[in-house]
Design a protein around this motif. Structure first.
Motif, PDB file in Angstrom:
ATOM      1  N   LEU A 155       0.852  -1.179   0.000  1.00  0.00           N
ATOM      2  CA  LEU A 155       0.000   0.000   0.000  1.00  0.00           C
ATOM      3  C   LEU A 155       0.891   1.234   0.000  1.00  0.00           C
ATOM      4  O   LEU A 155       1.724   1.403   0.899  1.00  0.00           O
ATOM      5  CB  LEU A 155      -0.888   0.027   1.245  1.00  0.00           C
ATOM      6  N   VAL A 156       0.730   2.089  -1.010  1.00  0.00           N
ATOM      7  CA  VAL A 156       1.464   3.344  -1.090  1.00  0.00           C
ATOM      8  C   VAL A 156       0.477   4.455  -0.761  1.00  0.00           C
ATOM      9  O   VAL A 156      -0.510   4.651  -1.482  1.00  0.00           O
ATOM     10  CB  VAL A 156       2.078   3.554  -2.492  1.00  0.00           C
ATOM     11  N   ILE A 157       0.734   5.172   0.334  1.00  0.00           N
ATOM     12  CA  ILE A 157      -0.233   6.135   0.853  1.00  0.00           C
ATOM     13  C   ILE A 157       0.434   7.498   0.940  1.00  0.00           C
ATOM     14  O   ILE A 157       1.373   7.693   1.712  1.00  0.00           O
ATOM     15  CB  ILE A 157      -0.750   5.695   2.243  1.00  0.00           C
ATOM     16  N   ASP A 158      -0.068   8.448   0.167  1.00  0.00           N
ATOM     17  CA  ASP A 158       0.566   9.765   0.052  1.00  0.00           C
ATOM     18  C   ASP A 158      -0.259  10.818   0.796  1.00  0.00           C
ATOM     19  O   ASP A 158      -1.364  11.140   0.370  1.00  0.00           O
ATOM     20  CB  ASP A 158       0.708  10.137  -1.427  1.00  0.00           C
ATOM     21  N   GLU A 159       0.279  11.351   1.882  1.00  0.00           N
ATOM     22  CA  GLU A 159      -0.377  12.405   2.672  1.00  0.00           C
ATOM     23  C   GLU A 159      -1.865  12.097   2.885  1.00  0.00           C
ATOM     24  O   GLU A 159      -2.749  12.868   2.500  1.00  0.00           O
ATOM     25  CB  GLU A 159      -0.219  13.762   1.973  1.00  0.00           C
ATOM     26  N   PRO A 160      -2.177  10.983   3.521  1.00  0.00           N
ATOM     27  CA  PRO A 160      -3.576  10.519   3.582  1.00  0.00           C
ATOM     28  C   PRO A 160      -4.478  11.319   4.509  1.00  0.00           C
ATOM     29  O   PRO A 160      -5.701  11.198   4.418  1.00  0.00           O
ATOM     30  CB  PRO A 160      -3.427   9.089   4.101  1.00  0.00           C
ATOM     31  N   PHE A 161      -3.910  12.096   5.429  1.00  0.00           N
ATOM     32  CA  PHE A 161      -4.733  12.751   6.432  1.00  0.00           C
ATOM     33  C   PHE A 161      -5.298  14.088   5.968  1.00  0.00           C
ATOM     34  O   PHE A 161      -6.101  14.703   6.670  1.00  0.00           O
ATOM     35  CB  PHE A 161      -3.932  12.936   7.721  1.00  0.00           C
ATOM     36  N   THR A 162      -4.880  14.531   4.776  1.00  0.00           N
ATOM     37  CA  THR A 162      -5.381  15.797   4.248  1.00  0.00           C
ATOM     38  C   THR A 162      -6.893  15.721   4.031  1.00  0.00           C
ATOM     39  O   THR A 162      -7.385  14.892   3.271  1.00  0.00           O
ATOM     40  CB  THR A 162      -4.695  16.132   2.909  1.00  0.00           C
ATOM     41  N   GLY A 163      -7.631  16.568   4.723  1.00  0.00           N
ATOM     42  CA  GLY A 163      -9.082  16.611   4.534  1.00  0.00           C
ATOM     43  C   GLY A 163      -9.867  15.632   5.379  1.00  0.00           C
ATOM     44  O   GLY A 163     -11.099  15.671   5.373  1.00  0.00           O
ATOM     45  N   LEU A 164      -9.169  14.738   6.111  1.00  0.00           N
ATOM     46  CA  LEU A 164      -9.890  13.770   6.927  1.00  0.00           C
ATOM     47  C   LEU A 164     -10.247  14.358   8.287  1.00  0.00           C
ATOM     48  O   LEU A 164      -9.438  15.049   8.907  1.00  0.00           O
ATOM     49  CB  LEU A 164      -9.037  12.512   7.145  1.00  0.00           C
ATOM     50  N   ASP A 165     -11.443  14.057   8.764  1.00  0.00           N
ATOM     51  CA  ASP A 165     -11.815  14.453  10.115  1.00  0.00           C
ATOM     52  C   ASP A 165     -11.095  13.536  11.105  1.00  0.00           C
ATOM     53  O   ASP A 165     -10.600  12.470  10.729  1.00  0.00           O
ATOM     54  CB  ASP A 165     -13.332  14.356  10.286  1.00  0.00           C
ATOM     55  N   PRO A 166     -10.985  13.925  12.377  1.00  0.00           N
ATOM     56  CA  PRO A 166     -10.220  13.143  13.361  1.00  0.00           C
ATOM     57  C   PRO A 166     -10.663  11.682  13.473  1.00  0.00           C
ATOM     58  O   PRO A 166      -9.817  10.786  13.607  1.00  0.00           O
ATOM     59  CB  PRO A 166     -10.458  13.899  14.674  1.00  0.00           C
ATOM     60  N   LEU A 167     -11.971  11.423  13.422  1.00  0.00           N
ATOM     61  CA  LEU A 167     -12.458  10.055  13.545  1.00  0.00           C
ATOM     62  C   LEU A 167     -12.008   9.212  12.350  1.00  0.00           C
ATOM     63  O   LEU A 167     -11.580   8.062  12.509  1.00  0.00           O
ATOM     64  CB  LEU A 167     -13.983  10.039  13.657  1.00  0.00           C
ATOM     65  N   SER A 168     -12.076   9.781  11.151  1.00  0.00           N
ATOM     66  CA  SER A 168     -11.644   9.064   9.953  1.00  0.00           C
ATOM     67  C   SER A 168     -10.137   8.821   9.968  1.00  0.00           C
ATOM     68  O   SER A 168      -9.658   7.774   9.510  1.00  0.00           O
ATOM     69  CB  SER A 168     -12.032   9.848   8.699  1.00  0.00           C
TER      70      SER A 168
END
Length: 247
Positions: A155-168
């Protein structure tokens, strides 16, 4: 089972953004690729995805060299981009069906898993929605769901937290841990180190066109002359000072 990047030199239009870069991600491990803007994180990812051709060196996944067998290589990975990329004419349900077809997945088994993921990300009542109706965070969650459905070893994951709410964000961290437990390899980039420092096994610092150091949280701190009590974000201050000195 490993992802191996060996002496990779590459970039754009003959310009070497990366030079003799070496990195290994092993089965059941998560590695965070970190560095300042412009260090070459996106370039590295584009090489892994086969979007750029190396000038020198090679990339290998489970013994399959990307240059020699690109289709077999790409079948073994899933990618979550920083900016969500969805088909505007396809509903959420159709994006999942496309993932099932692309990775030759069992339909009944995959939909069972999909429904669980959709519930976790609060998308279960939006199967008939088109991307135009989704916020950026919701689009990102669609990308995450599809990637974790894929039958991939990497799994290649690039800056995944952008735009995610804390629970997500917490849900994503749990999924990464679960994927590690299943023996998958994870390569993740993030500027929000606090989000990933308890999830990843190693940090690889990209600086001066190569991996400057790779190790645990405390090993990275020690390399840059920081104490265990120092914030991990202090690494960026050190890298920034070095960049000014060499600039």
């Amino acid at each position: 089972m490993t992802l191996k990047i060996n002496n990779l030199t590459g970039g754009y239009h003959g310009v070497s953004v990366l030079k003799d870069l070496n990195l290994t991600v092993e089965k059941g491990k998560a590695v965070a690729l970190i560095g300042l803007n412009g260090a070459g994180k996106s370039t590295t990812i584009k090489h892994i995805l086969g979007l750029l051709r190396p000038q020198r060196g090679y990339i290998e996944l489970d013994g399959i060299k990307l240059a020699q067998a690109p289709e077999a290589f790409k079948q073994k990975l899933a990618y979550i981009p920083e900016t969500p990329i969805l088909y505007p004419e396809l509903t959420l349900k159709e994006h999942i069906e496309l993932t099932i077809l692309a990775y030759h997945l069992d339909e009944a088994e995959t939909w069972k898993k999909a429904n669980d993921l959709l519930t976790k990300f609060r998308l279960d009542n939006k199967l008939d929605w088109l991307p135009i109706h989704f916020s950026k965070g919701m689009k990102q969650k669609v990308m995450i769901v599809c990637a974790f459905l894929a039958a991939s070893d990497l799994l290649v994951i690039d800056e995944p937290f952008t735009g995610l709410d804390p629970l997500s964000a917490l849900t994503l961290i749990d999924l990464v841990q679960e994927a590690k437990n299943q023996g998958k390899m994870i390569l993740i980039t993030s500027h929000v180190l606090s989000e990933v420092q308890d999830t990843v096994d190693q940090f690889a610092v990209l600086n001066n066109r190569k991996i400057e150091v790779c190790g645990s949280l405390n090993e990275i701190k020690a390399h840059y002359g920081l104490s265990e009590q120092d914030s991990f974000d202090q690494i960026y201050r050190v890298l920034s000072r070095e960049q000014v000195q060499h600039g």
